[in-house]
Motif scaffolding. Structure first.
Motif, PDB file in Angstrom:
ATOM      1  N   ARG A  35       0.831  -1.211   0.000  1.00 27.94           N
ATOM      2  CA  ARG A  35       0.000   0.000   0.000  1.00 27.94           C
ATOM      3  C   ARG A  35       0.867   1.263   0.000  1.00 27.94           C
ATOM      4  N   GLU A  36       1.920   1.258   0.807  1.00 27.65           N
ATOM      5  CA  GLU A  36       2.814   2.415   0.884  1.00 27.65           C
ATOM      6  C   GLU A  36       3.462   2.689  -0.468  1.00 27.65           C
ATOM      7  N   LEU A  37       4.004   1.650  -1.091  1.00 30.61           N
ATOM      8  CA  LEU A  37       4.679   1.829  -2.373  1.00 30.61           C
ATOM      9  C   LEU A  37       3.697   2.221  -3.475  1.00 30.61           C
ATOM     10  N   ALA A  38       2.522   1.615  -3.459  1.00 33.46           N
ATOM     11  CA  ALA A  38       1.500   1.971  -4.454  1.00 33.46           C
ATOM     12  C   ALA A  38       1.069   3.425  -4.293  1.00 33.46           C
ATOM     13  N   VAL A 110      23.980  -1.899   2.717  1.00 30.01           N
ATOM     14  CA  VAL A 110      22.554  -1.962   2.399  1.00 30.01           C
ATOM     15  C   VAL A 110      21.748  -1.393   3.566  1.00 30.01           C
ATOM     16  N   PRO A 111      20.838  -0.453   3.293  1.00 23.72           N
ATOM     17  CA  PRO A 111      19.985   0.056   4.371  1.00 23.72           C
ATOM     18  C   PRO A 111      19.135  -1.067   4.970  1.00 23.72           C
ATOM     19  N   VAL A 112      19.029  -1.055   6.297  1.00 21.89           N
ATOM     20  CA  VAL A 112      18.251  -2.057   7.015  1.00 21.89           C
ATOM     21  C   VAL A 112      17.169  -1.348   7.820  1.00 21.89           C
ATOM     22  N   PHE A 113      15.936  -1.811   7.666  1.00 21.73           N
ATOM     23  CA  PHE A 113      14.809  -1.265   8.414  1.00 21.73           C
ATOM     24  C   PHE A 113      14.271  -2.366   9.309  1.00 21.73           C
ATOM     25  N   GLU A 114      14.399  -2.136  10.619  1.00 23.76           N
ATOM     26  CA  GLU A 114      13.968  -3.127  11.594  1.00 23.76           C
ATOM     27  C   GLU A 114      12.464  -3.055  11.790  1.00 23.76           C
ATOM     28  N   LYS A 115      11.887  -4.225  12.041  1.00 28.99           N
ATOM     29  CA  LYS A 115      10.459  -4.320  12.308  1.00 28.99           C
ATOM     30  C   LYS A 115      10.216  -3.996  13.768  1.00 28.99           C
ATOM     31  N   PRO A 116       9.151  -3.284  14.101  1.00 26.56           N
ATOM     32  CA  PRO A 116       8.126  -2.775  13.181  1.00 26.56           C
ATOM     33  C   PRO A 116       8.692  -1.672  12.288  1.00 26.56           C
ATOM     34  N   LEU A 117       8.260  -1.710  11.039  1.00 30.14           N
ATOM     35  CA  LEU A 117       8.820  -0.822  10.025  1.00 30.14           C
ATOM     36  C   LEU A 117       8.342   0.614  10.150  1.00 30.14           C
ATOM     37  N   ALA A 121      10.044   6.268   6.303  1.00 31.62           N
ATOM     38  CA  ALA A 121      11.505   6.309   6.218  1.00 31.62           C
ATOM     39  C   ALA A 121      12.014   5.291   5.201  1.00 31.62           C
ATOM     40  N   MET A 122      11.433   4.105   5.209  1.00 23.89           N
ATOM     41  CA  MET A 122      11.808   3.077   4.251  1.00 23.89           C
ATOM     42  C   MET A 122      11.534   3.549   2.832  1.00 23.89           C
ATOM     43  N   SER A 123      10.381   4.155   2.623  1.00 25.56           N
ATOM     44  CA  SER A 123      10.006   4.655   1.299  1.00 25.56           C
ATOM     45  C   SER A 123      10.947   5.754   0.834  1.00 25.56           C
ATOM     46  N   ARG A 124      11.273   6.670   1.742  1.00 27.94           N
ATOM     47  CA  ARG A 124      12.214   7.746   1.378  1.00 27.94           C
ATOM     48  C   ARG A 124      13.555   7.172   0.956  1.00 27.94           C
ATOM     49  N   SER A 125      14.009   6.146   1.646  1.00 24.06           N
ATOM     50  CA  SER A 125      15.273   5.516   1.303  1.00 24.06           C
ATOM     51  C   SER A 125      15.206   4.898  -0.092  1.00 24.06           C
ATOM     52  N   LEU A 126      14.140   4.147  -0.368  1.00 17.75           N
ATOM     53  CA  LEU A 126      13.994   3.537  -1.688  1.00 17.75           C
ATOM     54  C   LEU A 126      13.889   4.585  -2.786  1.00 17.75           C
TER      55      LEU A 126
END
Length: 136
Positions: A35-38, A110-117, A121-126
């Motif tokens: 959903r976030e990426l879409a 490689v960027p690592v995003f720990e859960k809970p995500l 921030a993950m989206s900005r990195s990508l």
């Protein structure tokens, strides 16, 4: 004409026309990521929850702009697929419940995003990785 309250389309959906591979075996996390990426305009490939399925898709896809990889998929490590993505110069991030210190030296960049995500921030990195055109 005033530009107050308007946002450029690229800023609202910076991933339009970009294909992002998602490999995640936890249903709700995979759904949240998708959903976030879409919402950013990405065409999501997946989510895929099995290593074998992910390998078949990766082999068949000629265009992948970025990837999001859960490190542990059904008790199997994702590193062989990560190596293939690196070889193809596809940027990616890891998601995990593990600490970054547990990664081998080949993946320390490689960027690592720990859960809970932290999805934003993950989206900005990508997005940043895709726009820079570089692999992890």
């Amino acid at each position: 004409m005033s530009s107050i309250g308007t946002t450029a389309p690229a800023a609202r959906a910076p991933l339009i026309g970009r294909r992002v591979l998602v490999i995640e075996d936890e249903y709700f996390i995979a759904d949240d990521i998708t959903r976030e990426l879409a919402s950013l305009g990405a065409e999501v490939i997946g989510p895929l929850g099995e290593i074998e399925e992910a390998q078949r898709v990766l082999s068949a896809c000629t265009v992948i702009d970025a990837a999001l990889l859960d490190i542990n998929i059904r008790s199997s490590m994702i590193f062989p697929l990560a190596r293939e993505l690196k070889a193809r110069n596809v940027p990616f991030v890891f998601t995990t419940g593990y600490e970054k210190a547990s990664l081998s030296p080949e993946f320390q960049d490689v960027p690592v995003f720990e859960k809970p995500l932290d999805l934003p921030a993950m989206s900005r990195s990508l997005v940043g990785m895709i726009l820079q055109g570089g692999a992890a």
